[in-house]
Design an enzyme around this catalytic site. Structure first.
Site, PDB file in Angstrom:
ATOM      1  N   LYS A 247     102.792  11.930 113.486  1.00 30.42           N
ATOM      2  CA  LYS A 247     103.369  12.830 114.101  1.00 30.42           C
ATOM      3  C   LYS A 247     105.086  12.517 115.368  1.00 30.42           C
ATOM      4  O   LYS A 247     105.609  13.500 115.287  1.00 30.42           O
ATOM      5  CB  LYS A 247     102.115  14.391 114.149  1.00 30.42           C
ATOM      6  CG  LYS A 247     101.454  14.158 112.914  1.00 30.42           C
ATOM      7  CD  LYS A 247     101.035  15.911 113.010  1.00 30.42           C
ATOM      8  CE  LYS A 247     100.905  16.476 111.408  1.00 30.42           C
ATOM      9  NZ  LYS A 247      99.871  17.605 111.412  1.00 30.42           N
TER      10      LYS A 247
ATOM     11  N   LYS B  71     100.247   9.692 101.145  1.00 31.86           N
ATOM     12  CA  LYS B  71      99.737  11.142 100.629  1.00 31.86           C
ATOM     13  C   LYS B  71     100.326  11.936 100.027  1.00 31.86           C
ATOM     14  O   LYS B  71     101.273  12.173 100.546  1.00 31.86           O
ATOM     15  CB  LYS B  71      98.151  11.759 101.641  1.00 31.86           C
ATOM     16  CG  LYS B  71      99.186  12.145 102.766  1.00 31.86           C
ATOM     17  CD  LYS B  71      98.294  12.777 103.505  1.00 31.86           C
ATOM     18  CE  LYS B  71      98.650  13.290 104.562  1.00 31.86           C
ATOM     19  NZ  LYS B  71      97.404  14.269 105.369  1.00 31.86           N
TER      20      LYS B  71
ATOM     21  N   LYS C 125     101.697  18.927 102.548  1.00 31.47           N
ATOM     22  CA  LYS C 125     102.882  19.890 102.070  1.00 31.47           C
ATOM     23  C   LYS C 125     103.878  19.596 103.006  1.00 31.47           C
ATOM     24  O   LYS C 125     105.335  20.605 102.896  1.00 31.47           O
ATOM     25  CB  LYS C 125     102.193  20.951 102.202  1.00 31.47           C
ATOM     26  CG  LYS C 125     101.927  20.531 103.598  1.00 31.47           C
ATOM     27  CD  LYS C 125     100.630  22.564 103.373  1.00 31.47           C
ATOM     28  CE  LYS C 125      99.439  21.871 104.540  1.00 31.47           C
ATOM     29  NZ  LYS C 125      97.751  23.146 103.987  1.00 31.47           N
TER      30      LYS C 125
HETATM   31  P1  TYM Z   1      94.591  19.527 105.774  1.00 30.09           P
HETATM   32  O1  TYM Z   1      94.984  21.066 106.704  1.00 30.09           O
HETATM   33  O2  TYM Z   1      95.706  18.581 106.438  1.00 30.09           O
HETATM   34  O3  TYM Z   1      94.077  18.975 104.479  1.00 30.09           O
HETATM   35  C1  TYM Z   1      92.727  19.667 104.449  1.00 30.09           C
HETATM   36  C2  TYM Z   1      91.926  18.748 103.343  1.00 30.09           C
HETATM   37  O4  TYM Z   1      92.286  18.185 102.478  1.00 30.09           O
HETATM   38  C3  TYM Z   1      92.258  17.349 102.687  1.00 30.09           C
HETATM   39  N1  TYM Z   1      93.772  16.698 101.860  1.00 30.09           N
HETATM   40  C4  TYM Z   1      94.318  15.513 101.064  1.00 30.09           C
HETATM   41  N2  TYM Z   1      92.938  14.820  99.851  1.00 30.09           N
HETATM   42  C5  TYM Z   1      93.087  14.132  98.598  1.00 30.09           C
HETATM   43  N3  TYM Z   1      94.250  13.837  98.764  1.00 30.09           N
HETATM   44  C6  TYM Z   1      95.551  14.311 100.064  1.00 30.09           C
HETATM   45  N4  TYM Z   1      96.857  14.135 100.133  1.00 30.09           N
HETATM   46  C7  TYM Z   1      95.071  15.052 100.588  1.00 30.09           C
HETATM   47  N5  TYM Z   1      96.143  15.769 101.713  1.00 30.09           N
HETATM   48  C8  TYM Z   1      94.613  16.766 102.362  1.00 30.09           C
HETATM   49  C9  TYM Z   1      92.221  16.761 103.908  1.00 30.09           C
HETATM   50  O5  TYM Z   1      92.216  15.475 104.118  1.00 30.09           O
HETATM   51  C10 TYM Z   1      91.074  17.877 104.362  1.00 30.09           C
HETATM   52  O6  TYM Z   1      90.386  17.281 104.252  1.00 30.09           O
HETATM   53  N6  TYM Z   1      92.527  18.262 110.678  1.00 30.09           N
HETATM   54  C11 TYM Z   1      92.427  19.169 108.965  1.00 30.09           C
HETATM   55  C12 TYM Z   1      91.689  20.217 109.402  1.00 30.09           C
HETATM   56  C13 TYM Z   1      90.559  20.715 110.115  1.00 30.09           C
HETATM   57  C14 TYM Z   1      89.338  20.480 109.977  1.00 30.09           C
HETATM   58  C15 TYM Z   1      88.626  20.113 111.293  1.00 30.09           C
HETATM   59  C16 TYM Z   1      88.173  19.518 108.566  1.00 30.09           C
HETATM   60  C17 TYM Z   1      90.539  20.855 111.391  1.00 30.09           C
HETATM   61  N7  TYM Z   1      89.711  21.112 111.258  1.00 30.09           N
HETATM   62  C18 TYM Z   1      87.001  19.842 110.863  1.00 30.09           C
HETATM   63  C19 TYM Z   1      86.995  19.354 108.697  1.00 30.09           C
HETATM   64  C20 TYM Z   1      86.438  19.506 110.301  1.00 30.09           C
HETATM   65  C21 TYM Z   1      93.792  18.766 108.755  1.00 30.09           C
HETATM   66  O7  TYM Z   1      94.219  18.744 109.318  1.00 30.09           O
HETATM   67  O8  TYM Z   1      93.618  19.181 107.146  1.00 30.09           O
END
Ligand code: TYM
Length: 335
Positions: free
Chosen positions: A118, A200, A203
């Site tokens: 990032k 991966k 969005k």
């Molecule tokens: P975020 O918002 O990027 O994504 C949410 C969830 O989707 C999963 N994910 C994917 N899984 C499979 N293939 C993909 N291409 C893919 N893209 C996203 C992510 O692994 C995630 O589970 N930091 C986290 C949000 C967060 C969080 C937390 C998660 C904040 N605090 C505490 C768990 C526990 C995030 O940015 O996810």
């Protein structure tokens, strides 16, 4: 004779309200959440505080946050069984984050892959929040004494650092935090970009790289039609040499619950066009009912409000308990 109820294990997970979730978010995380609601004590959080590590447009952030709540309901999460809340409504996340910042090392944070990615992408805005993001995420998890954290594979490193921080604090002050484990589904823990299948599905990439949960059937078909494959003509699962085709097979397997072997056997002799249209139809079929329910929830603002208000109260109570425990152990005078 009445049996003492066994205490359920606790689950916490979160998702950022930046854009509409992708099929990757859905397969890798969200749809597993629904499967866990009966067996576990679950909290699911809209991680809005995390989004401002990158500049957000205020009106858009607000709208996307409400949409995400409607989507969580639309995928079937029952607010009677799950605590659904906005992270920013529970101030203990920010408070705990300060405390844990003081138990986290600069070196640990600089090694985080997401920080490196990032900060390369947003070179003009490498802010301190971006740097300490994993500490806020650790706070999210540890505040609820979560046993399990269902996430996709891209969050593994963040979960590891959370465990390290928890163990460090426990080592210094006794038993403060439950050490959480990651919870990953068998297939689809890393759904890949349709245009660059080495990466991966995200969005924040250009439109053609991802399927959004709210894409129309036409858009879904068009994006799969344009998906990158390879110059062979054989439908075979080989992520190393055939990442595009393998990604389509994993998506299909995740959506139909058919093992990949069975899928490749049933598609023997068929072309990539067939594979793409089969995945497209499976996607359309999965998303159509979610989209219909989403539209209904978006028309009921009062209901959405009642869900997030109650969620914040329930989450806040649990979070406060851990925050007080942690602050007391560290030596702050109780209020
Ligand atoms: P975020 O918002 O990027 O994504 C949410 C969830 O989707 C999963 N994910 C994917 N899984 C499979 N293939 C993909 N291409 C893919 N893209 C996203 C992510 O692994 C995630 O589970 N930091 C986290 C949000 C967060 C969080 C937390 C998660 C904040 N605090 C505490 C768990 C526990 C995030 O940015 O996810």
């Amino acid at each position: 004779m009445e049996q003492t109820p066994v205490k359920k294990q606790r689950i916490l997970s979160g998702i950022q309200p930046t854009g509409t979730p992708t099929l990757g978010n859905y397969i890798g995380a969200m749809r597993n959440w629904k499967l866990l609601e009966d067996e576990y004590d679950c909290l699911y959080m809209i991680a809005d505080l995390h989004t401002i590590t990158v500049r957000q447009e205020p009106a858009k952030l607000r709208a996307q946050s409400m949409q995400l709540l409607a989507l969580l309901l639309a995928i079937g999460l029952d607010p009677e069984k799950n605590v659904l809340f906005f992270q920013s409504h529970v101030p203990q996340h920010a408070q705990m984050s300060w405390v844990l910042n003081c138990f986290t090392y600069m070196g640990e944070m600089s090694r985080m892959t997401q920080f490196k990615d990032k900060s390369a992408k947003h070179a003009d805005n490498i802010n301190c929040g971006l740097f300490t993001y994993p500490v806020l995420m650790a706070s999210d998890i540890l505040l609820y004494q979560a046993n399990l954290v269902p996430v996709g594979q891209d969050q593994t490193q963040h979960l590891e650092i959370c465990r390290d921080i928890a163990a460090r604090v426990n080592g210094l002050y006794g038993n403060v935090f439950t050490i959480p484990e990651g919870y990953y589904s068998k297939v689809g823990t890393r759904v890949r970009s349709l245009q660059d299948p080495k990466r991966k599905m995200s969005k924040s990439d250009p439109e053609d790289c991802f399927i959004s949960i709210l894409d129309t059937p036409d858009a879904i078909r068009r994006k799969y039609r344009r998906a990158v494959t390879d110059s062979e003509a054989e439908i075979r699962y080989d992520p190393e040499n055939k990442p595009g085709v393998s990604n389509l097979l994993s998506i299909l397997s995740a959506l139909t619950a058919e093992p990949i072997d069975a899928l490749t056997a049933s598609m023997a002799g068929k072309g990539y066009g067939d594979l793409k249209s089969t995945v497209a139809e499976a996607t359309v079929e999965t998303l159509a009912p979610i989209q219909a329910r989403f539209a209904q929830y978006m028309n009921d603002k009062a209901y959405l409000e009642s869900v997030y208000r109650r969620g914040a109260e329930q989450a806040g109570r649990l979070a406060e308990r851990t925050l007080q425990k942690c602050m007391k152990k560290i030596g702050f005078v109780a209020r």
